[in-house]
Design a protein around this motif. Sequence first.
Motif, PDB file in Angstrom:
ATOM      1  N   THR A 296      -8.086   9.719   1.491  1.00 52.33           N
ATOM      2  CA  THR A 296      -7.397  10.572   0.528  1.00 52.33           C
ATOM      3  C   THR A 296      -6.142  11.106   1.202  1.00 52.33           C
ATOM      4  O   THR A 296      -6.196  11.562   2.344  1.00 52.33           O
ATOM      5  CB  THR A 296      -8.294  11.744   0.089  1.00 52.33           C
ATOM      6  N   TRP A 297      -5.039  11.038   0.495  1.00 57.00           N
ATOM      7  CA  TRP A 297      -3.773  11.564   0.998  1.00 57.00           C
ATOM      8  C   TRP A 297      -3.530  12.951   0.428  1.00 57.00           C
ATOM      9  O   TRP A 297      -3.741  13.175  -0.763  1.00 57.00           O
ATOM     10  CB  TRP A 297      -2.620  10.632   0.623  1.00 57.00           C
TER      11      TRP A 297
ATOM     12  N   TYR B 164       0.834  -1.204   0.000  1.00 57.52           N
ATOM     13  CA  TYR B 164       0.000   0.000   0.000  1.00 57.52           C
ATOM     14  C   TYR B 164       0.872   1.259   0.000  1.00 57.52           C
ATOM     15  O   TYR B 164       0.658   2.172  -0.790  1.00 57.52           O
ATOM     16  CB  TYR B 164      -0.910  -0.015   1.230  1.00 57.52           C
TER      17      TYR B 164
ATOM     18  N   LEU C 135       1.458   3.983  -3.018  1.00 57.83           N
ATOM     19  CA  LEU C 135       1.196   5.403  -2.773  1.00 57.83           C
ATOM     20  C   LEU C 135       2.396   6.243  -3.208  1.00 57.83           C
ATOM     21  O   LEU C 135       2.240   7.246  -3.918  1.00 57.83           O
ATOM     22  CB  LEU C 135       0.871   5.649  -1.297  1.00 57.83           C
TER      23      LEU C 135
ATOM     24  N   LYS D 123      -7.027   7.169  -2.328  1.00 53.04           N
ATOM     25  CA  LYS D 123      -6.583   5.772  -2.376  1.00 53.04           C
ATOM     26  C   LYS D 123      -7.752   4.799  -2.367  1.00 53.04           C
ATOM     27  O   LYS D 123      -7.639   3.696  -2.877  1.00 53.04           O
ATOM     28  CB  LYS D 123      -5.657   5.458  -1.200  1.00 53.04           C
ATOM     29  N   ASN D 124      -8.852   5.177  -1.737  1.00 47.80           N
ATOM     30  CA  ASN D 124     -10.053   4.349  -1.730  1.00 47.80           C
ATOM     31  C   ASN D 124     -11.232   5.234  -1.338  1.00 47.80           C
ATOM     32  O   ASN D 124     -11.074   6.457  -1.249  1.00 47.80           O
ATOM     33  CB  ASN D 124      -9.893   3.138  -0.786  1.00 47.80           C
TER      34      ASN D 124
ATOM     35  N   ASN E 278      -3.484  12.463   5.764  1.00 50.42           N
ATOM     36  CA  ASN E 278      -4.692  11.979   5.104  1.00 50.42           C
ATOM     37  C   ASN E 278      -5.922  12.711   5.630  1.00 50.42           C
ATOM     38  O   ASN E 278      -5.842  13.494   6.571  1.00 50.42           O
ATOM     39  CB  ASN E 278      -4.823  10.456   5.212  1.00 50.42           C
TER      40      ASN E 278
ATOM     41  N   ASP F 173       2.630   6.316  -6.987  1.00 50.74           N
ATOM     42  CA  ASP F 173       1.597   7.185  -7.539  1.00 50.74           C
ATOM     43  C   ASP F 173       2.016   8.646  -7.418  1.00 50.74           C
ATOM     44  O   ASP F 173       1.903   9.426  -8.372  1.00 50.74           O
ATOM     45  CB  ASP F 173       0.274   6.943  -6.815  1.00 50.74           C
TER      46      ASP F 173
END
Length: 109
Positions: free
Chosen positions: A78-79, A35, A39, A73-74, A101, A42
């Motif tokens: 959100t980051w 994960y 990240l 991310k889902n 986040n 990305d």
Amino acid sequence: MKVLIIPEVRLYFYELQLILYEKDYFGYPEDAERYIKELIEDIEKNLSKKRSKAAPNFFKKCGKDLEYTSFPKNKRTTWYVFFEVYEDNEEIIYLIKHIENNHTAAHYF
């Protein structure tokens, strides 16, 4: 274009993968590690393509002239990536200075 991440943020990513596993967000350490790796990939691949905004005043303590953008991310997480942009020998550099986040930072936006 180059994306650099300061050591404090790298340490945060390392600690985060441990926390995500220990708090049962992921069933296996490898899943938490994946994960975080995804990240980071990305961010490194897409940061320059995203629209950014000036960071809210609260985050000015993390750096001068900070900008931020988001990386969902889902459905729940959100980051927010906070960074400075500068040029070095005609190359654009994105220096990541902070990350949070929506669970910890949403009330600052």
